[in-house]
Design an enzyme around this catalytic site. Structure first.
Site, PDB file in Angstrom:
ATOM      1  N   LYS A 121     -48.734  24.553 -22.883  1.00 13.73           N
ATOM      2  CA  LYS A 121     -48.926  25.968 -22.560  1.00 13.73           C
ATOM      3  C   LYS A 121     -48.569  26.799 -23.789  1.00 13.73           C
ATOM      4  O   LYS A 121     -47.437  26.770 -24.261  1.00 13.73           O
ATOM      5  CB  LYS A 121     -48.031  26.353 -21.385  1.00 13.73           C
TER       6      LYS A 121
ATOM      7  N   PHE B 294     -59.386  25.497 -23.487  1.00 14.07           N
ATOM      8  CA  PHE B 294     -58.988  24.579 -22.414  1.00 14.07           C
ATOM      9  C   PHE B 294     -59.999  24.481 -21.279  1.00 14.07           C
ATOM     10  O   PHE B 294     -59.838  23.697 -20.363  1.00 14.07           O
ATOM     11  CB  PHE B 294     -57.594  24.921 -21.874  1.00 14.07           C
TER      12      PHE B 294
ATOM     13  N   ARG C 276     -55.537  32.802  -7.920  1.00 14.25           N
ATOM     14  CA  ARG C 276     -54.286  32.161  -8.302  1.00 14.25           C
ATOM     15  C   ARG C 276     -53.962  31.163  -7.197  1.00 14.25           C
ATOM     16  O   ARG C 276     -53.675  31.554  -6.072  1.00 14.25           O
ATOM     17  CB  ARG C 276     -53.170  33.192  -8.417  1.00 14.25           C
TER      18      ARG C 276
HETATM   19  P1  ATP Z   1     -50.639  34.943 -15.245  1.00 16.03           P
HETATM   20  O1  ATP Z   1     -51.700  34.850 -16.289  1.00 16.03           O
HETATM   21  O2  ATP Z   1     -50.465  33.686 -14.467  1.00 16.03           O
HETATM   22  O3  ATP Z   1     -50.697  36.196 -14.413  1.00 16.03           O
HETATM   23  P2  ATP Z   1     -48.913  35.568 -17.333  1.00 16.03           P
HETATM   24  O4  ATP Z   1     -50.002  36.341 -17.979  1.00 16.03           O
HETATM   25  O5  ATP Z   1     -47.568  36.199 -17.245  1.00 16.03           O
HETATM   26  O6  ATP Z   1     -49.268  35.099 -15.907  1.00 16.03           O
HETATM   27  P3  ATP Z   1     -48.015  32.977 -17.733  1.00 16.03           P
HETATM   28  O7  ATP Z   1     -47.386  33.048 -16.394  1.00 16.03           O
HETATM   29  O8  ATP Z   1     -47.085  32.760 -18.848  1.00 16.03           O
HETATM   30  O9  ATP Z   1     -48.841  34.231 -18.094  1.00 16.03           O
HETATM   31  O10 ATP Z   1     -49.110  31.798 -17.719  1.00 16.03           O
HETATM   32  C1  ATP Z   1     -50.477  31.868 -17.528  1.00 16.03           C
HETATM   33  C2  ATP Z   1     -51.197  32.107 -18.857  1.00 16.03           C
HETATM   34  O11 ATP Z   1     -50.926  31.042 -19.775  1.00 16.03           O
HETATM   35  C3  ATP Z   1     -52.704  32.081 -18.789  1.00 16.03           C
HETATM   36  O12 ATP Z   1     -53.227  33.302 -18.317  1.00 16.03           O
HETATM   37  C4  ATP Z   1     -53.101  31.790 -20.238  1.00 16.03           C
HETATM   38  O13 ATP Z   1     -53.206  33.010 -20.942  1.00 16.03           O
HETATM   39  C5  ATP Z   1     -51.913  31.038 -20.796  1.00 16.03           C
HETATM   40  N1  ATP Z   1     -52.169  29.640 -21.187  1.00 16.03           N
HETATM   41  C6  ATP Z   1     -51.567  29.026 -22.236  1.00 16.03           C
HETATM   42  N2  ATP Z   1     -51.937  27.753 -22.337  1.00 16.03           N
HETATM   43  C7  ATP Z   1     -52.809  27.511 -21.337  1.00 16.03           C
HETATM   44  C8  ATP Z   1     -53.537  26.350 -20.911  1.00 16.03           C
HETATM   45  N3  ATP Z   1     -53.442  25.184 -21.525  1.00 16.03           N
HETATM   46  N4  ATP Z   1     -54.346  26.487 -19.824  1.00 16.03           N
HETATM   47  C9  ATP Z   1     -54.464  27.671 -19.178  1.00 16.03           C
HETATM   48  N5  ATP Z   1     -53.796  28.797 -19.528  1.00 16.03           N
HETATM   49  C10 ATP Z   1     -52.964  28.729 -20.595  1.00 16.03           C
END
Ligand code: ATP
Length: 593
Positions: free
Chosen positions: A256, A364, A440
């Protein structure tokens, strides 16, 4: 429909806070509009002229609008300014000053829309002057009530208190008399990201009096289109490796990255492949969209160039890729924190930033490949396309590694490896899952080190308002602020925390500055706030902050039913819209975890 009659609906909507009543009013309104009018009205209802991704902005500041009002109604600027200071809402000011200067108000919704579109489209030297002139001319032709709403639109302060979701509910009501069609409509909206198109389609269907089955088929057939962003799939959380394995027995584990979500569309304009690979001119078009569907293309020239190279090199007709882009130090290769990557959004000095902090894009997922919509294909199949076209990096585009794991041990090892390499954690994905745009769910699960400690994950919360500063913090003009979650079920905001500590002096200053920019004249209609927490000053739903807390507890006071222990500000989430904030559903998941 005349804009004058449309304004009467706007007024009725503004006067109520009852979701059902708003839905009913919208449904009544749609019953009186032609498909084209419905499309334009749906943008205007949301205070826009087009879907977000088209990036149409008015660039008209309050200061300029004060000049417009003084010009349109022949009033000294000082007088308008004074009234604005008293009332805090330029729409109300106009309504008052226009009273008695009755005009017939003969413009239709379409005419007002076109006029506003012209205002927004004025660019370049002297454009502020031209915008002022056009706006004033428009106001002169409107009745007082219409002027009130028309003035608010370019300022981004229409304040009707609902989002696209309520419009989808209203359409469902028009179709079947209840909310049951919302999921189907939402699915189509998630693929097209354009509420206007959906409204037009439904009103068309109703006009033709076709069977519901026909519409169902039409909606189901809405496929992805190059250049039109798809609402991104999102990840849920689970508290342990055991639970992840139990829920996703066939899982692919990916690192991630903590960068910016980038959806990359690259396609040939003429829709066909090239006859000669040696022709120098490229006809490949590229669009890059953010998590909330803003157009990021000018900010990432290296992604654009790489996407063109990918399409040219594999001689493709087009692709849509989902990815995370993260800036790095070209000397050491180390990734920069998110705050550095987001600097690109400043829009200027991109060439310099590119040199100092280039981005690497980790792809990804793939949603479209050479004419084929891949949303309903399993992830394993989608990955096989990616493996083919990105076996080796192309420019800054890299394939995100994915490991198929069967047990907890393997997952744990990968997690430790990635975290010690400085990454944010892992993303675990069900390998037979489809790409569910905008959803989600447990097709994707995110797992970060914070899940292993007593410290909870962070929350993205909307600033609802603030309280006067007392004592030491008086100098910042803000003593505490109220934050809330977004509740998609009722399209409203519910409170979770009143925060008075956990910010540095600079953060307090910055927060105060930002709050002043979005100050609302009264509590927005879609905020559900207990009396005890009423703010001294309210803000429009606009600013999202990332808050870290030690614990979530049940709360009899907060309207979300949850409260945070020891909340502190991590960062401003400028990449998120308020409707993308943490939801009560997620709070529940995190608390039970
Ligand atoms: P969300 O997008 O779930 O509302 P957020 O923006 O706060 O939450 P995180 O909770 O940290 O982000 O995690 C989700 C985000 O992680 C994704 O929207 C994407 O931008 C990022 N991401 C990083 N690596 C990956 C991966 N390998 N596959 C999918 N998403 C990834």
């Amino acid at each position: 429909m005349l804009f004058k009659d449309f304004s009467v609906y706007l007024q009725k909507i503004e006067k109520t806070t009852l979701r059902l009543e708003i839905t009913d009013l919208l449904s009544q309104l749609f019953s009186k509009l032609s498909p084209t009018e419905g499309k334009l009205a749906s943008y205007l209802l949301l205070g826009q002229l087009a879907p977000n991704y088209q990036g149409i902005e008015f660039n008209l500041a309050t200061k300029t609008m004060i000049k417009v009002v003084s010009r349109a109604y022949n009033l000294p600027e000082e007088e308008v300014k004074k009234k604005y200071k008293e009332i805090g809402d330029l729409g109300e000011v106009v309504w008052q000053v226009a009273e008695g200067k009755e005009t017939e108000g003969k413009l239709s919704i379409e005419e007002v829309y076109r006029h506003l579109y012209k205002v927004a489209k004025e660019e370049g030297e002297g454009s502020v002057e031209r915008k002022q002139y056009l706006m004033a001319e428009l106001l002169k032709q409107l009745d007082p009530l219409s002027s009130k709403y028309v003035v608010r639109i370019p300022l981004g302060k229409l304040r009707l208190g609902f989002s696209q979701l309520t419009i989808l509910d209203a359409l469902s009501w028009r179709l079947v008399g209840d909310k049951s069609w919302r999921p189907l409509l939402e699915k189509a909206y998630n693929v097209r990201s354009d509420i206007g198109i959906i409204v037009e389609m439904i009103l068309n269907h109703l006009q033709k009096k076709e069977k519901l089955e026909v519409l169902k088929e039409l909606l189901a057939k809405m496929t992805v289109q190059s250049g039109i962003p798809i609402r991104p799939a999102l990840a849920s959380r689970l508290p342990s490796f055991e639970e992840i394995i139990a829920k996703l027995p066939q899982a692919g584990v990916e690192p991630k990255y903590d960068g910016l979500r980038t959806q990359i569309h690259a396609w040939r304009e003429k829709g066909r492949k090239k006859d000669s690979l040696f022709s120098k001119e490229t006809d490949v078009k590229v669009k890059i969209f953010s998590r909330n569907l803003e157009d990021l293309t000018p900010m990432f020239p290296e992604i654009k160039e790489s996407a063109i190279e990918l399409v040219e090199r594999s001689n493709l007709q087009g692709v849509i890729l989902d990815s995370e882009s993260i800036s790095f130090d070209p000397q050491t290769g180390r990734f920069y924190p998110f705050q550095e990557t987001i600097k690109r959004k400043r829009k200027y000095n991109v060439a310099e930033l590119r040199r100092q902090r280039p981005v690497r894009t980790y792809v990804f997922d793939i949603l479209y490949f050479d004419g084929e919509d891949l949303l309903t294909q399993p992830l394993s199949k989608r990955r096989s396309y990616l493996n083919k076209i990105l076996a080796k990096p192309v420019g800054c585009l890299n394939l995100t590694p994915q490991h198929l794991v069967k047990d907890k041990k393997e997952m744990e090892t990968l997690f430790e490896e990635y975290v010690s390499a400085g990454l944010e954690g892992i993303m675990v994905k069900k390998i037979d899952s489809v790409y569910q745009a905008g959803a989600r769910n447990f097709n994707w699960v995110k797992f970060k080190p914070s899940a292993l400690t007593s410290v909870e994950d962070t929350f993205d919360l909307v600033v609802l308002g603030w309280y006067q500063g007392k004592g030491k913090r008086n100098k910042f003009g803000i003593g505490a602020f109220l934050v809330g979650v977004y509740n998609p079920r009722d399209d409203n905001y519910l409170t979770v925390s009143k925060i008075g500590t956990g910010l540095t002096d600079d953060q307090w200053r910055e927060l105060h500055k930002r709050c002043l920019e979005i100050k609302a004249p009264h509590k927005p209609a879609n905020y559900v706030v207990p009396k005890e927490l009423a703010c001294d000053f309210w803000t429009e739903p606009s600013l999202v902050v990332e808050i870290k807390a030690d614990e979530i507890t049940r709360s009899p006071l907060h309207t979300s039913g949850y409260a945070l222990r020891f909340p502190r500000l991590v960062r401003f989430r400028d990449d998120k819209l308020p409707t993308q904030a943490t939801t009560p559903e997620e709070m529940k998941e995190m608390m039970e975890g």
